[in-house]
Design a protein around this motif. Structure first.
Motif, short mmCIF file in Angstrom:
data_model
loop_
_atom_site.label_atom_id
_atom_site.label_comp_id
_atom_site.label_asym_id
_atom_site.label_seq_id
_atom_site.Cartn_x
_atom_site.Cartn_y
_atom_site.Cartn_z
N TRP A 1 43.62 14.69 72.52
CA TRP A 1 44.10 15.76 71.64
C TRP A 1 43.22 15.87 70.40
O TRP A 1 42.79 16.97 70.02
CB TRP A 1 45.55 15.50 71.21
N ALA A 2 42.94 14.73 69.75
CA ALA A 2 42.18 14.73 68.51
C ALA A 2 40.77 15.27 68.72
O ALA A 2 40.26 16.06 67.91
CB ALA A 2 42.13 13.33 67.92
N ALA A 3 40.13 14.87 69.81
CA ALA A 3 38.78 15.37 70.11
C ALA A 3 38.80 16.88 70.31
O ALA A 3 37.87 17.60 69.91
CB ALA A 3 38.21 14.67 71.33
N GLY A 4 39.86 17.39 70.91
CA GLY A 4 39.97 18.82 71.17
C GLY A 4 40.14 19.65 69.92
O GLY A 4 39.85 20.86 69.94
N THR A 5 40.58 19.06 68.83
CA THR A 5 40.75 19.81 67.58
C THR A 5 39.42 20.05 66.88
O THR A 5 39.31 20.94 66.03
CB THR A 5 41.67 19.06 66.61
N LEU B 1 47.85 3.23 67.05
CA LEU B 1 46.59 3.96 66.90
C LEU B 1 46.66 4.88 65.68
O LEU B 1 47.65 5.60 65.49
CB LEU B 1 46.32 4.80 68.14
N VAL B 2 45.60 4.86 64.87
CA VAL B 2 45.47 5.79 63.75
C VAL B 2 44.40 6.82 64.09
O VAL B 2 43.27 6.47 64.43
CB VAL B 2 45.07 5.06 62.45
N LEU B 3 44.78 8.09 64.00
CA LEU B 3 43.84 9.19 64.15
C LEU B 3 43.66 9.84 62.79
O LEU B 3 44.63 10.25 62.16
CB LEU B 3 44.38 10.22 65.15
N VAL B 4 42.41 9.93 62.34
CA VAL B 4 42.10 10.53 61.05
C VAL B 4 41.33 11.81 61.31
O VAL B 4 40.28 11.80 61.98
CB VAL B 4 41.26 9.57 60.17
N LEU B 5 41.84 12.91 60.80
CA LEU B 5 41.23 14.22 61.02
C LEU B 5 40.99 14.91 59.69
O LEU B 5 41.76 14.76 58.75
CB LEU B 5 42.10 15.08 61.92
N ARG B 6 39.90 15.69 59.66
CA ARG B 6 39.57 16.44 58.45
C ARG B 6 39.41 17.92 58.79
O ARG B 6 38.39 18.32 59.38
CB ARG B 6 38.28 15.89 57.83
#
Length: 254
Positions: free
Chosen positions: A211-215, A247-252
């Motif tokens: 999901w995170a990579a897709g953003t 798991l920690v996902l960090v998005l900017r």
């Protein structure tokens, strides 16, 4: 500077053991457990923000999605941030000691339909909530929507196949979620608070990374409670599902 550079210096074995020792107090002394977790969470968010922006996040607005009774409010307020907690359960929200002290603001709402405008907060945090909603990535999308360009989204969740995936059911979740919940009910005479299929769902490392990579906004992914030398396990398929407890996902957002 990479987003995790400052945090990596604090990710020591002693910190991991200290946090692990606090987990045994989650049920019988939540003030102690969540107080320690709040302090560590504020330090984590501060390190991530400072590494990206070069200055601490003092004066910024942090939106805590699924903040429950507001254990994090005091810690973020003391760190100079404006705290807003979002919680759908009124019983949890009105139990907030911080609410009585006037620390932060609290809004009753669902994390999958946040009542905030696009790009309205500096930091959007969700700590150990995604595994409690049936559509965790809708929650993640909402967190990204309300965070301003250049801000930070920090989404942390408990991995189902990790040692703490069963929550109060312990490691019986390896027998299967519904079987573990039924077993707990027979033993204790009531359903678990984190009941599989209604208030607890299986969420994997692989799903979160996908999901995170897709953003297009992902800047870091690491195991929350592990020492730095163990962070590489996030990159190892299958092994990561059992060893990355959180798991920690960090998005900017851009």
């Amino acid at each position: 500077m990479a987003a995790t550079d400052l945090l990596a210096r604090r990710a020591t074995l002693s910190r991991s053991l200290r946090l692990l020792s606090e987990f045994r107090f989650e049920q019988r002394d939540p003030d102690r457990f969540y107080g320690a977790l709040a302090d560590d969470t504020v330090a984590m968010v501060t390190d991530l923000w400072t590494a990206v922006h070069g200055t601490p996040p003092s004066g910024g607005t942090v939106l805590d999605v699924g903040g429950g009774p507001g254990y994090f409010a005091s810690a973020f307020t003391d760190a100079g941030m404006r705290y807003i907690g979002v919680e759908p359960d009124p019983r949890e929200m009105h139990a907030a000691p911080a609410l009585q002290r006037g620390e932060g603001a609290f809004v009753r709402a669902s994390g999958t339909a946040l009542p905030f405008g696009d790009g309205s907060v500096d930091i959007c945090l969700s700590s150990n909530v995604a595994e409690h909603v049936p559509d965790p990535w809708r929650l993640g999308d909402e967190m990204l929507r309300v965070t301003r360009p250049g801000g930070l989204v920090v989404l942390s969740y408990t991995v189902w196949l990790g040692p703490f995936g069963g929550h109060e059911m312990g490691v019986t979740h390896y027998l299967g979620g519904r079987r573990a919940a039924d077993r707990y009910a027979r033993k204790h005479g009531h359903r678990p608070k984190n009941d599989y299929g209604s208030s607890l769902f299986a969420v994997s490392v692989a799903e979160g990374l996908r999901w995170a990579a897709g953003t297009g906004a992902l800047v870091a992914a690491f195991p929350r409670y592990h020492p730095r030398w163990a962070w590489g396990t996030v990159q190892v398929p299958l092994l990561r599902e059992f060893t990355v407890s959180n798991l920690v996902l960090v998005l900017r957002p851009s």
